[in-house]
Motif scaffolding. Sequence first.
Motif, PDB file in Angstrom:
ATOM      1  N   THR A 642     -49.823 -38.606   5.875  1.00 55.84           N
ATOM      2  CA  THR A 642     -51.282 -38.682   5.822  1.00 55.84           C
ATOM      3  C   THR A 642     -51.844 -37.441   6.490  1.00 55.84           C
ATOM      4  N   ALA A 643     -53.143 -37.235   6.370  1.00 57.11           N
ATOM      5  CA  ALA A 643     -53.786 -36.047   6.915  1.00 57.11           C
ATOM      6  C   ALA A 643     -53.601 -35.970   8.427  1.00 57.11           C
ATOM      7  N   ALA A 660     -55.487 -43.851   9.256  1.00 58.15           N
ATOM      8  CA  ALA A 660     -55.731 -45.263   8.959  1.00 58.15           C
ATOM      9  C   ALA A 660     -54.571 -45.945   8.234  1.00 58.15           C
ATOM     10  N   PRO A 661     -53.942 -45.325   7.216  1.00 57.16           N
ATOM     11  CA  PRO A 661     -52.845 -46.027   6.534  1.00 57.16           C
ATOM     12  C   PRO A 661     -51.691 -46.387   7.469  1.00 57.16           C
ATOM     13  N   GLY A 666     -48.737 -50.130  10.593  1.00 57.74           N
ATOM     14  CA  GLY A 666     -47.503 -49.944  11.343  1.00 57.74           C
ATOM     15  C   GLY A 666     -46.452 -49.162  10.590  1.00 57.74           C
ATOM     16  N   VAL A 667     -46.775 -48.662   9.402  1.00 50.39           N
ATOM     17  CA  VAL A 667     -45.858 -47.809   8.646  1.00 50.39           C
ATOM     18  C   VAL A 667     -46.010 -46.387   9.181  1.00 50.39           C
ATOM     19  N   PRO A 668     -44.953 -45.757   9.669  1.00 47.41           N
ATOM     20  CA  PRO A 668     -45.093 -44.488  10.393  1.00 47.41           C
ATOM     21  C   PRO A 668     -45.446 -43.307   9.496  1.00 47.41           C
ATOM     22  N   THR A 669     -46.309 -42.460  10.009  1.00 49.32           N
ATOM     23  CA  THR A 669     -46.681 -41.218   9.342  1.00 49.32           C
ATOM     24  C   THR A 669     -46.069 -40.046  10.093  1.00 49.32           C
ATOM     25  N   VAL A 670     -45.929 -38.927   9.415  1.00 49.87           N
ATOM     26  CA  VAL A 670     -45.256 -37.772  10.017  1.00 49.87           C
ATOM     27  C   VAL A 670     -46.005 -37.268  11.243  1.00 49.87           C
ATOM     28  N   ALA A 671     -47.334 -37.190  11.160  1.00 51.69           N
ATOM     29  CA  ALA A 671     -48.149 -36.735  12.291  1.00 51.69           C
ATOM     30  C   ALA A 671     -49.429 -37.548  12.309  1.00 51.69           C
ATOM     31  N   ARG A 713     -41.040 -41.184   2.138  1.00 54.42           N
ATOM     32  CA  ARG A 713     -40.942 -42.047   0.969  1.00 54.42           C
ATOM     33  C   ARG A 713     -42.262 -42.140   0.213  1.00 54.42           C
ATOM     34  N   TYR A 714     -43.401 -41.903   0.906  1.00 57.14           N
ATOM     35  CA  TYR A 714     -44.707 -42.012   0.256  1.00 57.14           C
ATOM     36  C   TYR A 714     -45.627 -40.908   0.790  1.00 57.14           C
ATOM     37  N   ILE A 715     -46.379 -40.298  -0.117  1.00 56.84           N
ATOM     38  CA  ILE A 715     -47.371 -39.284   0.253  1.00 56.84           C
ATOM     39  C   ILE A 715     -48.733 -39.822  -0.153  1.00 56.84           C
ATOM     40  N   TYR A 716     -49.606 -39.954   0.814  1.00 52.48           N
ATOM     41  CA  TYR A 716     -50.908 -40.607   0.634  1.00 52.48           C
ATOM     42  C   TYR A 716     -51.967 -39.534   0.391  1.00 52.48           C
TER      43      TYR A 716
END
Length: 753
Positions: A642-643, A660-661, A666-671, A713-716
Amino acid sequence: MEYGLVLVWGFAYLVLGAIALPLAARLFGSTARGAGFTLPLVFAALGLGGFLLGTIPGLFGLPAAVVVVAGLAAASYRFGAEVDLRAAAGPAVVFLLGFAFVVLLRAFDPGVAPLGGEKFLDFGLLRSLLRTDTLPPEDMWFANELIQYYYGGHVIAALLTELLSTAPRYAYNLALAGFYGTAVSTVYGLAAMVADDAGYSPVAAGALSAFFLGIASNLYTATQFVGWLLPDGLARTLATGLGLGSQAVSEFVAWSPGDFYYWSASRLIDGAITEFPLFAYLNGDLHAHMMDVPLLLLVAGLLYAYWRTPAEELRRRRLLGLGLVPPIAGYIGVVNTWSLPTAALGLPFLVYALAPAAPRSLLTGAVPEQPAETDARLRAEGVRFGAALLLAGATTLLALAWTAPFWLGSASSRPIGFLPDRTGVGELLLVHGGFLAAFVAYYLTRGRDLDSRRSRAAVAGTLVLVAVGVAVGAPALALVAPLVLGGWLLLRTESAGYETLLVVAGAGIVVLVEFVYIAEPQSPDSRLNTVFKLYAQVWALWAPAAGLALVRLAGLVRERASVPTPGRRTAIAGRVLLVVLVVTTGLYGALAVPSHLDAASPTANERGPTLDATAFVEIRHAEEAPAIEYISRLEGQPTIVTAAPAGYRWNPSDGNGASAPASLTGVPTVAGWYHERQYRSPEAYEQRVTDVLDIYTGEPATQQRLIEQYDVRYIYVGPTERAKYGDITVSALDSVEQIERGDVTIYRVTSGE
């Protein structure tokens, strides 16, 4: 409004408390004495047991909760005492009133919106724990790394959520209400027990203590009322004398009750946060400094039981001081690391040093006699002090040992700073003035029992502290440090009760933060968090102390009690002071609660009363709601992008998405949030921010390398990402497939499946 869930959770809290009631009765001596501590015992067992089991791969979650509750029930049966349910009614009623009060507040303001607190952090931690089967969980804002934050309170909330099979969006607010109800019922139980032992009204002491913990505020709102009643010139003089800044002075002079804003009283010291419990629960963060309060009060209760145990009962004193306090204090460190020194070191040291029984008997097994000669008494005091310090150190080491997996894994370190900016006289009086008025009056009346030599020592010591405070520009030395000196003298001459020890503990913390603080990497000269987190402990310690002190001052004795009562004039003055303090500290709540329940208020939920913490997403961010729901339904903790960077604002048009995602699922984002700069390092965080930019806009080879590096696994790609990055090139990759949800495109990585 989810009335069924409210009933289920309220009933479940009572059942869990009933399970622990026999054990509490055994520990504290009777049902009446132990009833206020049942839920903190449950929280301690659930949290520590779930935490220790959870460090074994695959054992965190519902099985852990069931095992711990079953073990607690077995312990209650094995070590329990006779139970009188009628004697447990008082704390139970206080709990239900507190639980219902916060349920009402949250029904009108249920959202975990990011701005105005750290609800995204708290909700994200809860969701992360519900996704994992091993502790510590993966960090939702720093994918592929374990969390670097204290999360023990959220473990308790997560286990309750699993145990009661409740959706997290409702469990967040129901757990918040449970922590508040537990805090006020525990402080009620602690104060009632101390008052009953001293011959004073337990109901009056418990009710006043619950009021000061759960309803009372600092004196800022009362001072605003005074300024409103005064002519502008006098109001300006008052505001200036209190040390308010020029803009705050202008706002103070122009203020009227119609201008009331609940936030203002929480920022009274320049560069620091001055929250108090009611503000925190109005604001709605399920935060560490709120969740540790019941456990801190439980430690205070166990140490009081130690205090009251005769010197000859070594086995019981060892059980209470060295057996039970360390694991609970250790887990307090997992809930809120800021409170570990108080629970494991400060309170035990004061109790060991000042309790009637000599502390060295815990080590030697022999009960020493009190020497008669002055020199021998001085040596005995030195030995007592040293033994107390040694035992408190041992308690701390045992506490750390009980929760070693946390200190070796998720705990992060901060440097210690010295000599920060001092708190002004006006700031101290605004924040602590209500408590100080009660304690000074209490000390003056109790000081009459001191002999002339000790009275002269107390006066001389106070004058020295005042002189030093003025000389070095530290008003806390003049206003608060005398409470430590006077309290120590009163306690060593047995002229005061356990409430005085709580006063000394809180006063020591207030003085300490004037000289020592924890430096934050982003602002090494700021003591914002130090004052914030340590003042929260002061409030928890001083609330029961104030309730007990005022009951003594007002002469509110237990029926048929044969205890010394103050003279008629002293009792009248005490009752006047009691009324004045209740009114002045209660004004904030009288304005804040109705304004919070006002449907036109900025915090109102547009859907009407509900406990759904994420209902606001469908209304304020409808274009992203379907995509966030899609992410929420994913299994486990796959990595998303995410951004970044992200923070307190969710304004997609400005390129601010608050992660927000990740925060809501609780799904981890890179930053994620820029808080990670503090948890990790600025360099590590900024590198990830750069990598996120390259994932969205870089060359295919770079994108593919980073996707593999972070196991993405996912790019928002939503409104925030489009506003922030402009020309997003992810769609050109061969290794992704598009999923459309609302105004969001989610790219699922297909390579490496």
